[in-house]
Design a protein around this motif. Structure first.
Motif, PDB file in Angstrom:
ATOM      1  N   GLN A  81      45.843  21.925  39.093  1.00  0.00           N
ATOM      2  CA  GLN A  81      46.520  23.214  39.139  1.00  0.00           C
ATOM      3  C   GLN A  81      47.861  23.043  39.859  1.00  0.00           C
ATOM      4  O   GLN A  81      47.935  23.042  41.080  1.00  0.00           O
TER       5      GLN A  81
ATOM      6  N   GLY B 215      46.207  32.781  33.919  1.00  0.00           N
ATOM      7  CA  GLY B 215      45.870  33.521  35.129  1.00  0.00           C
ATOM      8  C   GLY B 215      46.645  34.827  35.225  1.00  0.00           C
ATOM      9  O   GLY B 215      47.770  34.938  34.742  1.00  0.00           O
TER      10      GLY B 215
ATOM     11  N   PHE C 293      40.927  20.022  41.267  1.00  0.00           N
ATOM     12  CA  PHE C 293      39.565  20.542  41.391  1.00  0.00           C
ATOM     13  C   PHE C 293      38.599  19.662  40.620  1.00  0.00           C
ATOM     14  O   PHE C 293      38.815  19.349  39.447  1.00  0.00           O
TER      15      PHE C 293
ATOM     16  N   LYS D 171      42.181  29.595  47.312  1.00  0.00           N
ATOM     17  CA  LYS D 171      42.209  28.822  46.069  1.00  0.00           C
ATOM     18  C   LYS D 171      40.823  28.484  45.536  1.00  0.00           C
ATOM     19  O   LYS D 171      40.703  27.683  44.619  1.00  0.00           O
TER      20      LYS D 171
ATOM     21  N   LEU E  38      37.671  28.789  43.352  1.00  0.00           N
ATOM     22  CA  LEU E  38      37.403  29.339  42.023  1.00  0.00           C
ATOM     23  C   LEU E  38      35.926  29.660  41.887  1.00  0.00           C
ATOM     24  O   LEU E  38      35.078  28.796  42.075  1.00  0.00           O
ATOM     25  N   LYS E  39      35.647  30.892  41.495  1.00  0.00           N
ATOM     26  CA  LYS E  39      34.244  31.266  41.347  1.00  0.00           C
ATOM     27  C   LYS E  39      34.064  32.070  40.072  1.00  0.00           C
ATOM     28  O   LYS E  39      34.874  32.943  39.760  1.00  0.00           O
TER      29      LYS E  39
ATOM     30  N   ARG F 100      50.288  27.467  38.543  1.00  0.00           N
ATOM     31  CA  ARG F 100      48.905  27.989  38.599  1.00  0.00           C
ATOM     32  C   ARG F 100      48.083  27.767  37.336  1.00  0.00           C
ATOM     33  O   ARG F 100      46.886  28.091  37.314  1.00  0.00           O
TER      34      ARG F 100
ATOM     35  N   TYR G  36      36.926  34.043  35.772  1.00  0.00           N
ATOM     36  CA  TYR G  36      36.831  33.399  37.081  1.00  0.00           C
ATOM     37  C   TYR G  36      37.808  34.097  38.022  1.00  0.00           C
ATOM     38  O   TYR G  36      38.869  34.562  37.602  1.00  0.00           O
ATOM     39  N   LYS G  37      37.431  34.106  39.306  1.00  0.00           N
ATOM     40  CA  LYS G  37      38.320  34.660  40.328  1.00  0.00           C
ATOM     41  C   LYS G  37      38.738  33.531  41.270  1.00  0.00           C
ATOM     42  O   LYS G  37      37.891  32.752  41.727  1.00  0.00           O
ATOM     43  N   GLN G  38      40.032  33.431  41.534  1.00  0.00           N
ATOM     44  CA  GLN G  38      40.532  32.460  42.507  1.00  0.00           C
ATOM     45  C   GLN G  38      41.079  33.230  43.707  1.00  0.00           C
ATOM     46  O   GLN G  38      42.060  33.961  43.592  1.00  0.00           O
ATOM     47  N   ASP G  39      40.432  33.033  44.853  1.00  0.00           N
ATOM     48  CA  ASP G  39      40.819  33.807  46.028  1.00  0.00           C
ATOM     49  C   ASP G  39      42.017  33.184  46.740  1.00  0.00           C
ATOM     50  O   ASP G  39      42.586  32.197  46.276  1.00  0.00           O
TER      51      ASP G  39
END
Lengths: 110, 116
Positions: free
Chosen positions: B39, A104, B91, A41, A43-44, B43, A35-38
């Motif tokens: 989170q 992460g 989230f 914030k 999450l994709k 993080r 997953y990528k968190q830009d």
């Protein structure tokens, strides 16, 4: 013991370089993810592998290449890094829906 | 397409009080799972609570509970007796039970500040 571990946790590099992030899980799960968190914030999902086979590729540039040597490992290799690749990348694994995340890896491209 | 929406970008609560974070989702599936992840500034993504759609009873985990309204496609998180350590981004997430990919779809997140 850490269930999902990824290395490195921090990575600072120049544009145009190639870098890899490694991920390992000791939970015996069949499915692993990136997953990528830009910066906002969000999450994709990027990729998902089930038993070493790619099952999800969410229109990620082909500069990103995941590799799964076995079902406990899913590495992410990024070629020709761009400024927009700066983000936090999370590895995760799951068995039935619930995701277990690594800590992460914060990638900063200068 | 399945979507998850968290309409509250930021919230704050006084220590020891109760706060509710909202989440709505859209799906045509009947069988699915819903989650709240926390989170903190470290993080790390930490699972707070999980709800199976086929269960009518709302999930609870100590001070955390959900209000799951399947017909309304709503899944709110209630934090009772808020503690300073609850300060984090929260989230909401959805995964379809009929899918074998386990792909989690996340909401945009709600930043919660617990004030002393």
């Amino acid at each position: 013991d850490t269930a999902v571990s990824q290395t490195p946790k921090y990575l600072v590099t120049q544009m145009g370089n190639d870098k890899s992030i490694k991920c390992e899980q000791n939970l015996g799960h069949d499915t692993m993810y990136w997953y990528k968190q830009d910066s906002k914030k969000f999450l994709k999902i990027m990729f998902s592998y089930n038993n070493k086979e790619l099952i999800i590729n969410e229109t990620v540039p082909n500069r990103f290449s995941p590799k799964s040597p076995d079902k406990a490992h899913l590495n992410l290799h990024i070629n020709s890094l761009e400024l927009g690749d700066s983000a936090v990348y999370f590895c995760a694994s799951s068995q039935i829906g619930e995701l277990f995340f690594g800590e992460g890896s914060r990638l900063t491209v200068l | 397409a399945q979507t998850v929406t968290q309409s509250q970008p930021e919230m704050s609560v006084q220590e020891a009080e109760t706060v509710t974070l909202s989440c709505t989702y859209d799906t045509s599936e009947n069988n699915y799972y819903l989650f709240w992840y926390k989170q903190p500034p470290s993080r790390q993504m930490i699972l707070v609570i999980r709800q199976e759609a086929y269960k009518q009873q709302n999930a609870t985990e100590n001070r955390f509970s959900v209000n799951f309204q399947k017909a309304a496609k709503s899944f709110s998180l209630k934090i009772s007796d808020s503690q300073l350590g609850d300060t984090a981004m929260y989230f909401c997430a959805f995964v379809g039970g009929d899918s074998n990919t386990g792909k989690l779809i996340f909401g945009q997140g709600t930043t919660l500040q617990v004030k002393p």
